[in-house]
Design a protein around this motif. Structure first.
Motif, PDB file in Angstrom:
ATOM      1  N   LYS A  22       1.077  -1.306  -0.235  1.00 33.46           N
ATOM      2  CA  LYS A  22      -0.511   0.399  -0.035  1.00 33.46           C
ATOM      3  C   LYS A  22       1.040   1.547  -0.577  1.00 33.46           C
ATOM      4  O   LYS A  22       0.421   2.130  -0.754  1.00 33.46           O
ATOM      5  N   ASN A  23       1.947   1.030   0.640  1.00 35.16           N
ATOM      6  CA  ASN A  23       2.470   2.333   1.325  1.00 35.16           C
ATOM      7  C   ASN A  23       3.794   2.835  -0.024  1.00 35.16           C
ATOM      8  O   ASN A  23       4.038   4.258  -0.629  1.00 35.16           O
ATOM      9  N   ALA A  94      -1.848  11.098   2.520  1.00 32.47           N
ATOM     10  CA  ALA A  94      -0.583  10.120   2.178  1.00 32.47           C
ATOM     11  C   ALA A  94      -1.254  11.418   0.705  1.00 32.47           C
ATOM     12  O   ALA A  94      -0.535  11.625   0.222  1.00 32.47           O
ATOM     13  N   ARG A 122       0.562  14.190  13.357  1.00 35.51           N
ATOM     14  CA  ARG A 122       1.195  14.078  11.493  1.00 35.51           C
ATOM     15  C   ARG A 122       1.129  15.602  11.440  1.00 35.51           C
ATOM     16  O   ARG A 122       0.471  15.828  10.107  1.00 35.51           O
ATOM     17  N   VAL A 124       2.808  18.686   8.463  1.00 35.92           N
ATOM     18  CA  VAL A 124       3.581  17.942   6.818  1.00 35.92           C
ATOM     19  C   VAL A 124       4.839  19.255   6.844  1.00 35.92           C
ATOM     20  O   VAL A 124       4.959  19.857   6.107  1.00 35.92           O
ATOM     21  N   LYS A 162      14.718  15.554  10.707  1.00 32.96           N
ATOM     22  CA  LYS A 162      14.069  13.929  10.980  1.00 32.96           C
ATOM     23  C   LYS A 162      13.786  13.371   9.952  1.00 32.96           C
ATOM     24  O   LYS A 162      13.145  14.006   9.209  1.00 32.96           O
ATOM     25  N   ILE A 163      13.571  11.720  10.212  1.00 33.48           N
ATOM     26  CA  ILE A 163      13.861  11.013   8.617  1.00 33.48           C
ATOM     27  C   ILE A 163      11.957  10.904   8.540  1.00 33.48           C
ATOM     28  O   ILE A 163      11.339  10.208   9.704  1.00 33.48           O
ATOM     29  N   SER A 164      11.700  10.915   7.364  1.00 36.68           N
ATOM     30  CA  SER A 164      10.533  11.695   7.119  1.00 36.68           C
ATOM     31  C   SER A 164       9.563  10.327   5.899  1.00 36.68           C
ATOM     32  O   SER A 164      10.411  11.335   5.022  1.00 36.68           O
ATOM     33  N   VAL A 165       9.685   9.651   5.939  1.00 40.44           N
ATOM     34  CA  VAL A 165       8.745   8.598   4.518  1.00 40.44           C
ATOM     35  C   VAL A 165       8.146  10.026   3.894  1.00 40.44           C
ATOM     36  O   VAL A 165       8.922   9.885   2.601  1.00 40.44           O
ATOM     37  N   GLY A 166       7.315  10.450   3.981  1.00 45.49           N
ATOM     38  CA  GLY A 166       6.289  10.803   3.223  1.00 45.49           C
ATOM     39  C   GLY A 166       7.282  12.059   2.506  1.00 45.49           C
ATOM     40  O   GLY A 166       7.095  12.677   1.263  1.00 45.49           O
ATOM     41  N   GLU A 190      13.652   3.850   3.511  1.00 47.95           N
ATOM     42  CA  GLU A 190      12.026   2.885   3.829  1.00 47.95           C
ATOM     43  C   GLU A 190      12.546   1.769   2.107  1.00 47.95           C
ATOM     44  O   GLU A 190      12.451   2.956   0.678  1.00 47.95           O
ATOM     45  N   ASP A 307       4.653   0.342  12.119  1.00 52.78           N
ATOM     46  CA  ASP A 307       3.899  -0.304  12.072  1.00 52.78           C
ATOM     47  C   ASP A 307       3.553  -1.683  11.718  1.00 52.78           C
ATOM     48  O   ASP A 307       2.108  -2.820  11.680  1.00 52.78           O
ATOM     49  N   PHE A 330       5.807   7.607  16.231  1.00 51.47           N
ATOM     50  CA  PHE A 330       4.725   8.803  16.659  1.00 51.47           C
ATOM     51  C   PHE A 330       3.630   8.825  17.911  1.00 51.47           C
ATOM     52  O   PHE A 330       4.188   7.920  18.653  1.00 51.47           O
ATOM     53  N   LEU A 373      -5.505   1.593  11.209  1.00 51.26           N
ATOM     54  CA  LEU A 373      -5.326   0.559  10.297  1.00 51.26           C
ATOM     55  C   LEU A 373      -4.126  -0.501  11.508  1.00 51.26           C
ATOM     56  O   LEU A 373      -4.375  -1.704  11.384  1.00 51.26           O
ATOM     57  N   ARG A 374      -3.337  -0.753  11.897  1.00 52.85           N
ATOM     58  CA  ARG A 374      -2.480  -1.651  12.454  1.00 52.85           C
ATOM     59  C   ARG A 374      -2.476  -2.129  13.361  1.00 52.85           C
ATOM     60  O   ARG A 374      -2.704  -3.027  14.264  1.00 52.85           O
TER      61      ARG A 374
HETATM   62  C1  EPZ Z   1       4.557   6.856   6.650  1.00 48.13           C
HETATM   63  O1  EPZ Z   1       3.529   8.283   7.009  1.00 48.13           O
HETATM   64  C2  EPZ Z   1       3.418   5.729   6.374  1.00 48.13           C
HETATM   65  N1  EPZ Z   1       2.830   6.090   5.342  1.00 48.13           N
HETATM   66  C3  EPZ Z   1       2.772   5.150   7.961  1.00 48.13           C
HETATM   67  O2  EPZ Z   1       2.059   4.021   7.194  1.00 48.13           O
HETATM   68  C4  EPZ Z   1       4.089   4.993   8.423  1.00 48.13           C
HETATM   69  O3  EPZ Z   1       3.654   4.384  10.339  1.00 48.13           O
HETATM   70  C5  EPZ Z   1       5.437   6.294   8.651  1.00 48.13           C
HETATM   71  O4  EPZ Z   1       5.588   6.100   7.068  1.00 48.13           O
HETATM   72  C6  EPZ Z   1       6.310   5.386   9.707  1.00 48.13           C
HETATM   73  O5  EPZ Z   1       6.953   4.953   8.543  1.00 48.13           O
HETATM   74  C7  EPZ Z   1       2.750   5.609   4.247  1.00 48.13           C
HETATM   75  O6  EPZ Z   1       3.330   5.645   3.290  1.00 48.13           O
HETATM   76  C8  EPZ Z   1       1.575   6.453   3.019  1.00 48.13           C
HETATM   77  P1  EPZ Z   1       6.708   9.961   8.520  1.00 48.13           P
HETATM   78  P2  EPZ Z   1       4.204   9.083   7.321  1.00 48.13           P
HETATM   79  O7  EPZ Z   1       6.414  10.995   7.687  1.00 48.13           O
HETATM   80  O8  EPZ Z   1       5.045   9.889   5.551  1.00 48.13           O
HETATM   81  C9  EPZ Z   1       7.004  13.434  11.919  1.00 48.13           C
HETATM   82  C10 EPZ Z   1       0.227   2.775   7.787  1.00 48.13           C
HETATM   83  O9  EPZ Z   1      -0.267   2.008   8.800  1.00 48.13           O
HETATM   84  N2  EPZ Z   1       6.593  14.212  11.054  1.00 48.13           N
HETATM   85  O10 EPZ Z   1       7.893   9.636   8.360  1.00 48.13           O
HETATM   86  O11 EPZ Z   1       2.962  10.157   7.545  1.00 48.13           O
HETATM   87  C11 EPZ Z   1       5.906  12.436  11.984  1.00 48.13           C
HETATM   88  O12 EPZ Z   1       4.642  13.446  12.535  1.00 48.13           O
HETATM   89  C12 EPZ Z   1       0.389   4.680   8.086  1.00 48.13           C
HETATM   90  O13 EPZ Z   1       0.304   1.987   6.394  1.00 48.13           O
HETATM   91  C13 EPZ Z   1       6.392  15.390  11.378  1.00 48.13           C
HETATM   92  O14 EPZ Z   1       7.293  16.073  12.251  1.00 48.13           O
HETATM   93  O15 EPZ Z   1       5.204   9.431   8.508  1.00 48.13           O
HETATM   94  C14 EPZ Z   1       6.497  10.895  12.542  1.00 48.13           C
HETATM   95  O16 EPZ Z   1       6.994  11.758  13.918  1.00 48.13           O
HETATM   96  C15 EPZ Z   1       0.206   4.462   9.474  1.00 48.13           C
HETATM   97  N3  EPZ Z   1       7.005  16.745   9.768  1.00 48.13           N
HETATM   98  C16 EPZ Z   1       7.802  11.075  12.760  1.00 48.13           C
HETATM   99  O17 EPZ Z   1       7.630  12.125  11.737  1.00 48.13           O
HETATM  100  C17 EPZ Z   1       6.297  16.033   8.997  1.00 48.13           C
HETATM  101  O18 EPZ Z   1       6.843  17.158   7.787  1.00 48.13           O
HETATM  102  C18 EPZ Z   1       8.096  10.250  10.746  1.00 48.13           C
HETATM  103  O19 EPZ Z   1       6.780  10.302   9.980  1.00 48.13           O
HETATM  104  C19 EPZ Z   1       6.331  14.285   8.593  1.00 48.13           C
HETATM  105  C20 EPZ Z   1       6.523  14.525   9.469  1.00 48.13           C
END
Ligand code: EPZ
Length: 439
Positions: A22-23, A94, A122, A124, A162-166, A190, A307, A330, A373-374
């Motif tokens: 999915k992701n 997302a 969460r 952005v 900080k590491i962020s996937v999105g 990832e 997750d 989170f 979800l999880r």
């Molecule tokens: C992705 O979310 C996944 N979603 C999540 O899966 C997953 O839990 C998460 O990565 C961590 O592995 C998708 O891929 C669609 P992040 P994402 O940005 O990208 C902070 C599931 O169940 N942050 O890596 O939203 C944030 O708050 C889902 O399938 C900021 O502060 O996660 C968190 O503490 C849920 N500012 C940390 O970074 C930002 O601009 C990591 O979040 C972005 C993030």
């Protein structure tokens, strides 16, 4: 609203085919916005979140052609709208990933600001800061992120705090059409990021450092179409690995990638679960029930995934001796704890980010509520090991991320049924046999 009823206590045996991730599917499908060519994507899972994304793309004017259940082509040659509306964005965070591609190809776009969600605020801000560094002008007005750039985005040297996937995905997509070179430091590693990068390369993008924490992108004037198959879902894989272990059964997961779930395999092996692997299968033998407790900390990849935190918590409840879990990704990802406690689970908060799991809990069926979800997957796993019936409410969360969950589990012997709004029980065995999804 649908509910799921699980009657626990049956060991699971059989084979579970793992679907596409999915992701990874979400950003890869959004990458279609970067080109006027056709992007054909294979191995897309049939899930509620994917359907939400199709709705968003249709609003923008993307032509979507379903080739088979898991293959769809996207043609964004005639984009007619540059706004992703709140009604759709609010159901799937997302959606904010349309920002990078639209801004970089069209020079402007509006995306509803995703609100908070069950697992934390969460924000952005990293996405927006990176695009601003690339020259975007961004304001928040009336709940919308309004982004524009004069001419093209410009390559930049970006270091995420900080590491962020999105944020890594959004910046990576934006950078493919930017003017000059973008370096993304402290990038998420990832497997879904690697998959997106490989798809973008297939579309003609110039990206190096794939799979590392430093991605370098040399922007191109144009990307083209491509045909790309999404990688297997590592979180679905991990969930079924735990299903075998928690029920004391034996499952073989096919069409998966053992290398993507190394942290989960290591944790399960430490607990005493037997795991064997081939290139694309994982067999988990949970018949020896002498599991021991362990301590885990969730971390960005390649660490233990957040997750899979709720799912392994369910397994820890059935081990001998205590375990601890520390959640570092989170703020609010322990919503399943009070629900598991309703099932007689002995879990205690050490502080806001850590819990102690006593182990050897005699899990008992109870009515419980899914919060995300999880968490829902964790409750289903606990229910499979519990004595008696568990009724899980708000299962629409599960439909966001697990294709044909009841069908796959019941095909391996689980006693699981979906109760539709009219309370009529649906035997999922039939769906498992004819191969259609239960969503
Ligand atoms: C992705 O979310 C996944 N979603 C999540 O899966 C997953 O839990 C998460 O990565 C961590 O592995 C998708 O891929 C669609 P992040 P994402 O940005 O990208 C902070 C599931 O169940 N942050 O890596 O939203 C944030 O708050 C889902 O399938 C900021 O502060 O996660 C968190 O503490 C849920 N500012 C940390 O970074 C930002 O601009 C990591 O979040 C972005 C993030």
């Amino acid at each position: 609203m649908d509910k799921i009823k699980v009657t626990g206590g049956t060991p699971l045996f059989g084979t579970v085919p793992i679907g596409g991730s999915k992701n990874a599917s979400l950003p890869i499908i959004m990458a279609s916005l970067l080109t006027d060519g056709v992007l054909e994507v294979l191995n897309i899972p049939v899930l509620a979140d994917i359907k939400t994304l199709y709705e968003i793309l249709k609003v923008l004017g993307v032509r979507i052609t379903h080739i088979d259940d898991h293959t769809t082509s996207f043609n964004a040659a005639h984009i007619s709208e540059l706004t992703a509306p709140y009604e759709l964005v609010k159901t799937m965070r997302a959606s904010v990933l349309v920002l990078g591609p639209l801004l970089s190809r069209f020079g402007e776009c509006q995306v509803a600001l995703p609100g908070g969600c069950a697992i934390g605020p969460r924000p952005v801000n990293f996405h927006l800061a990176a695009l601003e560094q690339m020259g975007a002008d961004i304001t928040i007005e009336e709940g919308y992120i309004k982004a524009s750039v004069k001419g093209r985005l410009k390559g930049a040297n970006i270091t995420f705090p900080k590491i962020s996937v999105g944020a890594t995905e959004n910046t990576l997509m934006a950078a493919t059409l930017a003017d000059g070179q973008t370096v993304i430091n402290n990038a998420a590693m990832e497997p879904e990021i690697t998959d997106l990068a490989l798809c973008l390369k297939a579309m003609g993008a110039d990206i190096t450092g794939i799979g590392t924490s430093c991605l370098t992108v040399n922007g191109k004037d144009k990307l083209g179409g491509a045909k790309y198959s999404v990688l297997p879902d590592r979180i679905e894989t991990a969930t079924y690995m735990i299903a075998a272990a928690i029920t004391g059964g034996k499952l073989t997961l096919t069409d998966t990638r053992p290398g993507d779930v190394t942290a989960v395999s290591e944790a399960l092996r430490k607990m005493g679960v037997e795991i064997t692997e081939t290139d694309d299968t994982i067999t988990v033998d949970g018949r020896d029930r002498n599991l021991v407790g362990i301590d885990i900390v969730t971390e960005p990849y390649p660490g233990f995934p957040t997750d899979v935190q709720a799912q392994i918590m369910a397994l820890m409840l059935t081990a001998k001796g205590g375990s601890t879990i520390t959640e570092t990704i989170f703020e609010n990802r322990f919503m399943h704890v009070p629900e598991m406690q309703r099932m007689n689970a002995d879990i205690r908060f050490i502080n806001d980010t850590s819990v102690a799991i006593a182990g050897e809990s005699k899990l008992k069926g109870a009515p419980v509520m899914a919060s995300d979800l999880r968490a829902s997957a964790g409750l289903v796993l606990a229910a499979l090991a519990a004595e008696g019936d568990t009724l899980i409410e708000r299962v629409y969360h599960l439909d966001r991320g697990y294709e044909a969950l009841e069908a796959k589990l019941s095909a391996c012997g689980a006693n699981i049924v979906r109760l539709h709004e009219d309370k009529e029980e649906t035997k999922t065995q039939d769906t498992a046999q004819n191969g259609t999804t239960a969503l």
